[in-house]
Design an enzyme around this catalytic site. Sequence first.
Site, PDB file in Angstrom:
ATOM      1  N   ASN A 164      10.914 -47.468 -19.034  1.00  0.00           N
ATOM      2  CA  ASN A 164       9.597 -48.062 -18.796  1.00  0.00           C
ATOM      3  C   ASN A 164       8.492 -47.067 -19.134  1.00  0.00           C
ATOM      4  O   ASN A 164       8.675 -45.858 -19.001  1.00  0.00           O
ATOM      5  CB  ASN A 164       9.488 -48.430 -17.304  1.00  0.00           C
ATOM      6  CG  ASN A 164       8.169 -49.081 -16.955  1.00  0.00           C
ATOM      7  OD1 ASN A 164       7.696 -49.994 -17.658  1.00  0.00           O
ATOM      8  ND2 ASN A 164       7.541 -48.640 -15.881  1.00  0.00           N
ATOM      9  N   SER A 210       0.363 -53.557 -27.459  1.00  0.00           N
ATOM     10  CA  SER A 210       0.018 -52.399 -28.297  1.00  0.00           C
ATOM     11  C   SER A 210       1.129 -51.344 -28.266  1.00  0.00           C
ATOM     12  O   SER A 210       1.376 -50.666 -29.269  1.00  0.00           O
ATOM     13  CB  SER A 210      -1.337 -51.807 -27.896  1.00  0.00           C
ATOM     14  OG  SER A 210      -1.265 -51.181 -26.642  1.00  0.00           O
ATOM     15  N   ASN A 211       1.809 -51.211 -27.134  1.00  0.00           N
ATOM     16  CA  ASN A 211       2.958 -50.290 -27.107  1.00  0.00           C
ATOM     17  C   ASN A 211       4.104 -50.819 -27.948  1.00  0.00           C
ATOM     18  O   ASN A 211       4.799 -50.049 -28.619  1.00  0.00           O
ATOM     19  CB  ASN A 211       3.417 -50.042 -25.668  1.00  0.00           C
ATOM     20  CG  ASN A 211       2.598 -48.958 -25.003  1.00  0.00           C
ATOM     21  OD1 ASN A 211       2.706 -47.789 -25.358  1.00  0.00           O
ATOM     22  ND2 ASN A 211       1.754 -49.350 -24.057  1.00  0.00           N
ATOM     23  N   MET A 219       5.065 -57.015 -16.914  1.00  0.00           N
ATOM     24  CA  MET A 219       4.406 -56.978 -15.615  1.00  0.00           C
ATOM     25  C   MET A 219       5.156 -57.806 -14.571  1.00  0.00           C
ATOM     26  O   MET A 219       4.606 -58.716 -13.964  1.00  0.00           O
ATOM     27  CB  MET A 219       2.961 -57.475 -15.754  1.00  0.00           C
ATOM     28  CG  MET A 219       2.148 -56.713 -16.775  1.00  0.00           C
ATOM     29  SD  MET A 219       2.115 -54.937 -16.457  1.00  0.00           S
ATOM     30  CE  MET A 219       0.897 -54.904 -15.157  1.00  0.00           C
ATOM     31  N   ASP A 260       8.525 -47.823 -10.228  1.00  0.00           N
ATOM     32  CA  ASP A 260       7.892 -46.599 -10.746  1.00  0.00           C
ATOM     33  C   ASP A 260       8.411 -45.307 -10.099  1.00  0.00           C
ATOM     34  O   ASP A 260       7.660 -44.341  -9.930  1.00  0.00           O
ATOM     35  CB  ASP A 260       6.357 -46.675 -10.591  1.00  0.00           C
ATOM     36  CG  ASP A 260       5.765 -47.864 -11.332  1.00  0.00           C
ATOM     37  OD1 ASP A 260       6.347 -48.274 -12.349  1.00  0.00           O
ATOM     38  OD2 ASP A 260       4.736 -48.389 -10.882  1.00  0.00           O
ATOM     39  N   HIS A 296       4.603 -46.126 -17.960  1.00  0.00           N
ATOM     40  CA  HIS A 296       3.666 -46.372 -16.856  1.00  0.00           C
ATOM     41  C   HIS A 296       2.388 -45.562 -17.107  1.00  0.00           C
ATOM     42  O   HIS A 296       2.474 -44.373 -17.456  1.00  0.00           O
ATOM     43  CB  HIS A 296       4.307 -45.953 -15.524  1.00  0.00           C
ATOM     44  CG  HIS A 296       3.418 -46.201 -14.355  1.00  0.00           C
ATOM     45  ND1 HIS A 296       3.235 -47.466 -13.822  1.00  0.00           N
ATOM     46  CD2 HIS A 296       2.632 -45.368 -13.637  1.00  0.00           C
ATOM     47  CE1 HIS A 296       2.385 -47.383 -12.813  1.00  0.00           C
ATOM     48  NE2 HIS A 296       2.004 -46.134 -12.681  1.00  0.00           N
ATOM     49  N   SER A 339       3.546 -41.826 -18.245  1.00  0.00           N
ATOM     50  CA  SER A 339       4.920 -41.361 -18.034  1.00  0.00           C
ATOM     51  C   SER A 339       5.894 -42.367 -18.639  1.00  0.00           C
ATOM     52  O   SER A 339       5.681 -43.574 -18.519  1.00  0.00           O
ATOM     53  CB  SER A 339       5.243 -41.268 -16.537  1.00  0.00           C
ATOM     54  OG  SER A 339       4.270 -40.529 -15.845  1.00  0.00           O
TER      55      SER A 339
HETATM   56  C1  GRF Z   1       0.199 -50.214 -20.794  1.00  0.00           C
HETATM   57  O1  GRF Z   1      -0.855 -49.468 -20.278  1.00  0.00           O
HETATM   58  C2  GRF Z   1       1.503 -49.874 -20.103  1.00  0.00           C
HETATM   59  O2  GRF Z   1       1.592 -48.538 -19.742  1.00  0.00           O
HETATM   60  C3  GRF Z   1       1.415 -50.737 -18.854  1.00  0.00           C
HETATM   61  O3  GRF Z   1       0.851 -51.949 -19.313  1.00  0.00           O
HETATM   62  C4  GRF Z   1       0.035 -51.697 -20.463  1.00  0.00           C
HETATM   63  C5  GRF Z   1       0.540 -52.587 -21.549  1.00  0.00           C
HETATM   64  O4  GRF Z   1      -0.275 -52.536 -22.681  1.00  0.00           O
HETATM   65  N1  GRF Z   1       2.703 -50.835 -18.233  1.00  0.00           N
HETATM   66  P1  GRF Z   1       0.239 -53.126 -24.058  1.00  0.00           P
HETATM   67  O5  GRF Z   1       0.660 -54.571 -23.794  1.00  0.00           O
HETATM   68  O6  GRF Z   1       1.384 -52.294 -24.523  1.00  0.00           O
HETATM   69  O7  GRF Z   1      -0.933 -53.047 -24.993  1.00  0.00           O
END
Ligand code: GRF
Length: 220
Positions: free
Chosen positions: A104, A15-16, A87, A148, A106, A139
């Site tokens: 990154n 989603s990001n 991850m 982190d 977080h 962040s």
């Molecule tokens: C997000 O909450 C990001 O901050 C964390 O992992 C999640 C990834 O979500 N590191 P998506 O794959 O971007 O939906």
Amino acid sequence: MNNPRIIVLISGRGSNLQSLIHHAENYRIETVISNKPNAAGLELARNANIATTAFEREAKGDHSHREQIYQTINQINPDFIALAGFMEILDPHFVMQWKGKLINIHPSLLPDFRGLHTHQRALERFNQTDGQQNQHGCSVHFVDVTVDTGPIIAQATCVIEDGDNEEQLAQRVLEQEHRLFPWVMNNIANNNISYNNATVNFSEQATNEAQQHKFVIKTK
Ligand code: GRF
């Protein structure tokens, strides 16, 4: 730098990544790399006509897929690398090589809650303090060799509400993530945010925008 090229690293839903695609104004996403071949985010990239590639861990303890990821990145030689829900911990040699170019997101207000299960831990603290500590958020930071801990670029906050469960809180933070990450990447891409001698610098325009968006930045 004219329309810098970025690589986005993902592991899952994406989603990001979707938000980075949607709001790409000053940068171009060259390739999306996943360490999970079935990551849903790869499909989002393909739908946006962005090249994708995936390298999976072959066996427990085997890290050769990471070297393949590094090689691919080195071949493309992007201007910046965005970790959007990637991850896996990157090796120090790679982090050092890309220092100041590796960004990154977080899901906590660092330095609170490094690592995993950030929403659960924020809720625990909320309950333990009878709702006094009700600030949570996300962040965006430059990546350092320890997890982190790198220099924080900007943060977006939200409030924990009475009765929130982990999913509700995660969703509220995610909305902030989707605003914050592209804003940071666009401003890094047009040099309104820069990184020198371990300091994050903001142009006047970036400072004003951060204020308008209610993002938290540290200016000198
Ligand atoms: C997000 O909450 C990001 O901050 C964390 O992992 C999640 C990834 O979500 N590191 P998506 O794959 O971007 O939906």
